[in-house]
Design an enzyme around this catalytic site. Structure first.
Site, PDB file in Angstrom:
ATOM      1  N   HIS A 185      -1.216   0.781  -9.802  1.00 17.55           N
ATOM      2  CA  HIS A 185      -1.845  -0.225  -8.930  1.00 17.55           C
ATOM      3  C   HIS A 185      -2.459  -1.361  -9.765  1.00 17.55           C
ATOM      4  O   HIS A 185      -3.675  -1.593  -9.716  1.00 17.55           O
ATOM      5  CB  HIS A 185      -2.911   0.443  -8.035  1.00 17.55           C
ATOM      6  CG  HIS A 185      -3.166  -0.311  -6.771  1.00 17.55           C
ATOM      7  ND1 HIS A 185      -3.541   0.280  -5.596  1.00 17.55           N
ATOM      8  CD2 HIS A 185      -3.116  -1.644  -6.497  1.00 17.55           C
ATOM      9  CE1 HIS A 185      -3.724  -0.637  -4.658  1.00 17.55           C
ATOM     10  NE2 HIS A 185      -3.456  -1.831  -5.186  1.00 17.55           N
ATOM     11  N   ARG A 202       0.863  -1.172   0.000  1.00 13.89           N
ATOM     12  CA  ARG A 202       0.000   0.000   0.000  1.00 13.89           C
ATOM     13  C   ARG A 202       0.903   1.225   0.000  1.00 13.89           C
ATOM     14  O   ARG A 202       1.941   1.244   0.671  1.00 13.89           O
ATOM     15  CB  ARG A 202      -0.912   0.027   1.230  1.00 13.89           C
ATOM     16  CG  ARG A 202      -2.093  -0.930   1.163  1.00 13.89           C
ATOM     17  CD  ARG A 202      -3.130  -0.513   0.112  1.00 13.89           C
ATOM     18  NE  ARG A 202      -4.273  -1.391   0.066  1.00 13.89           N
ATOM     19  CZ  ARG A 202      -4.418  -2.425  -0.780  1.00 13.89           C
ATOM     20  NH1 ARG A 202      -3.462  -2.706  -1.660  1.00 13.89           N
ATOM     21  NH2 ARG A 202      -5.508  -3.166  -0.769  1.00 13.89           N
ATOM     22  N   GLU A 231      -3.155   8.042  -4.228  1.00 10.98           N
ATOM     23  CA  GLU A 231      -3.545   7.346  -5.450  1.00 10.98           C
ATOM     24  C   GLU A 231      -4.838   7.966  -5.935  1.00 10.98           C
ATOM     25  O   GLU A 231      -5.756   8.117  -5.128  1.00 10.98           O
ATOM     26  CB  GLU A 231      -3.781   5.852  -5.181  1.00 10.98           C
ATOM     27  CG  GLU A 231      -2.504   5.067  -5.205  1.00 10.98           C
ATOM     28  CD  GLU A 231      -2.712   3.566  -5.024  1.00 10.98           C
ATOM     29  OE1 GLU A 231      -3.804   3.077  -5.359  1.00 10.98           O
ATOM     30  OE2 GLU A 231      -1.786   2.911  -4.556  1.00 10.98           O
TER      31      GLU A 231
HETATM   32  C1  DGY Z   1      -5.387  -5.894  -3.247  1.00  8.41           C
HETATM   33  O1  DGY Z   1      -5.988  -6.908  -3.604  1.00  8.41           O
HETATM   34  O2  DGY Z   1      -5.309  -5.535  -2.077  1.00  8.41           O
HETATM   35  C2  DGY Z   1      -4.712  -5.103  -4.317  1.00  8.41           C
HETATM   36  O3  DGY Z   1      -4.108  -3.987  -3.895  1.00  8.41           O
HETATM   37  C3  DGY Z   1      -5.603  -4.936  -5.508  1.00  8.41           C
HETATM   38  O4  DGY Z   1      -5.543  -6.183  -6.123  1.00  8.41           O
END
Ligand code: DGY
Length: 332
Positions: free
Chosen positions: A288, A240, A269
């Site tokens: 992402h 993240r 983001e």
């Molecule tokens: C998640 O699944 O947490 C990703 O960041 C998106 O696939």
């Protein structure tokens, strides 16, 4: 008659399964853009289930707007830092996520970022496109070797584990820090445990982050920790964005504190096109997309829908994030 709302256009497999449930009213924000918060709060009123994305905050306001009929919120992501889990649990609402189905696809992208930054692929492609390729250059585009280098993992969960296997395939030495020590994997594959993030940072040629975003991991990679890394080291983030302090990363890349970074996730983001990080050649940013293969996104959509179908039919969902609520309700 159960009411279900999906907060975005997603691969059809999940919504189709929901629509096939006899008598269900299945609505969707039929757009590729984020649903405005006020529209979201209006749309979920009286819903039994909501299929959310990581862009939706599922908090007290969300739960109030949905009302007492809400039984399950199914996130189309493995990460669920957008959920206020204690609040869901307090209200007896089940939350679910989409682990496992995206593990390898996400690790593939993390490894792609690792190779691309190490071997300067974006810079090299730009050079060719700009017509600058005149001859074979002994001094041009000399990157970092991946094979036999040390891969340092912060987090050896599902995706960290898949990244470790990819590293081992490139004959890398794999070291890791995780709050849960994995002696089984150490014995089976020869991965080496380090007892702190700092030790991993000091030794690794590549550092890949595989930790959820929590109060403890926010800005885990700050100026001080970036300074510990080798000047030839590369940072990969597919976890993240806020796990990395973006200003500190910019400074570290600009000043040569570290060699490069490959980011699938950023803070904020989306990353604005005029963000200073995007002025740096040694920072590769993608939007992402780690789980974005056709099959994996289908699988995520199906799993999220299956979780809703299970709960609304009185069964336990496959991948709850607050199992205690499933148990309280006696779902099996
Ligand atoms: C998640 O699944 O947490 C990703 O960041 C998106 O696939």
């Amino acid at each position: 008659m159960p009411n279900v709302f999906t907060t975005r256009r997603i691969p059809e497999i999940g919504p189709n399964k929901l629509r096939e449930q006899p008598g269900w009213d299945v609505q969707q924000w039929n757009s590729d853009d984020v649903i405005p918060r006020d529209r979201l709060l209006q749309s979920i009123k009286g819903c039994d289930a909501v299929l959310t994305l990581l862009t939706e905050r599922v908090d007290a306001e969300f739960l109030d707007a949905a009302g007492p009929q809400l039984k399950v919120v199914a996130n189309l992501a493995v990460g669920f830092d957008n959920f206020d889990v204690p609040e869901l649990t307090r209200r007896g609402v089940i939350g679910t996520n989409t682990p496992d189905v995206l593990t390898d696809t996400t690790a593939d992208l993390a490894f792609a970022l690792l190779i691309a930054t190490a071997r300067m692929l974006p810079q090299a492609q730009k050079y060719v496109k700009e017509g600058k390729w005149k001859t074979w250059e002994p001094l041009g585009f000399r990157g970092q070797d991946v094979h036999h280098a040390t891969l340092g993992l912060v987090g050896l969960g599902r995706i960290g584990g898949a990244m470790a296997r990819r590293g081992a395939g490139f004959e890398m030495k794999v070291i890791y820090y995780d709050a849960y020590r994995r002696r089984d994997l150490e014995e089976q594959y020869g991965y080496e445990y380090r007892d702190s993030v700092e030790t991993v940072l000091r030794e690794a040629d590549f550092v890949s982050l595989h930790t959820p975003l929590t109060a403890e991991t926010r800005h885990l990679m700050n100026a001080e920790r970036l300074r510990i890394m080798k000047p030839t080291a590369i940072l990969i983030n597919t976890s993240r964005g806020p796990v990395v302090d973006m200003q500190a990363l910019y400074d570290a890349l600009k000043n040569g504190t570290i060699w490069a970074a490959g980011l699938d996730v950023t803070d904020p983001e989306p990353l604005p096109a005029d963000h200073p990080l995007l002025t740096l050649d040694n920072c590769l940013v993608v939007p992402h997309i780690a789980s974005a293969s056709i099959k994996t996104r289908d699988d995520m959509s199906e799993l999220a829908a299956d979780n809703i179908i299970a709960v609304l039919n009185g069964r336990a969902p496959k991948t709850p994030v607050n199992r205690e609520v499933v148990e309280q309700k006696g779902l099996r």
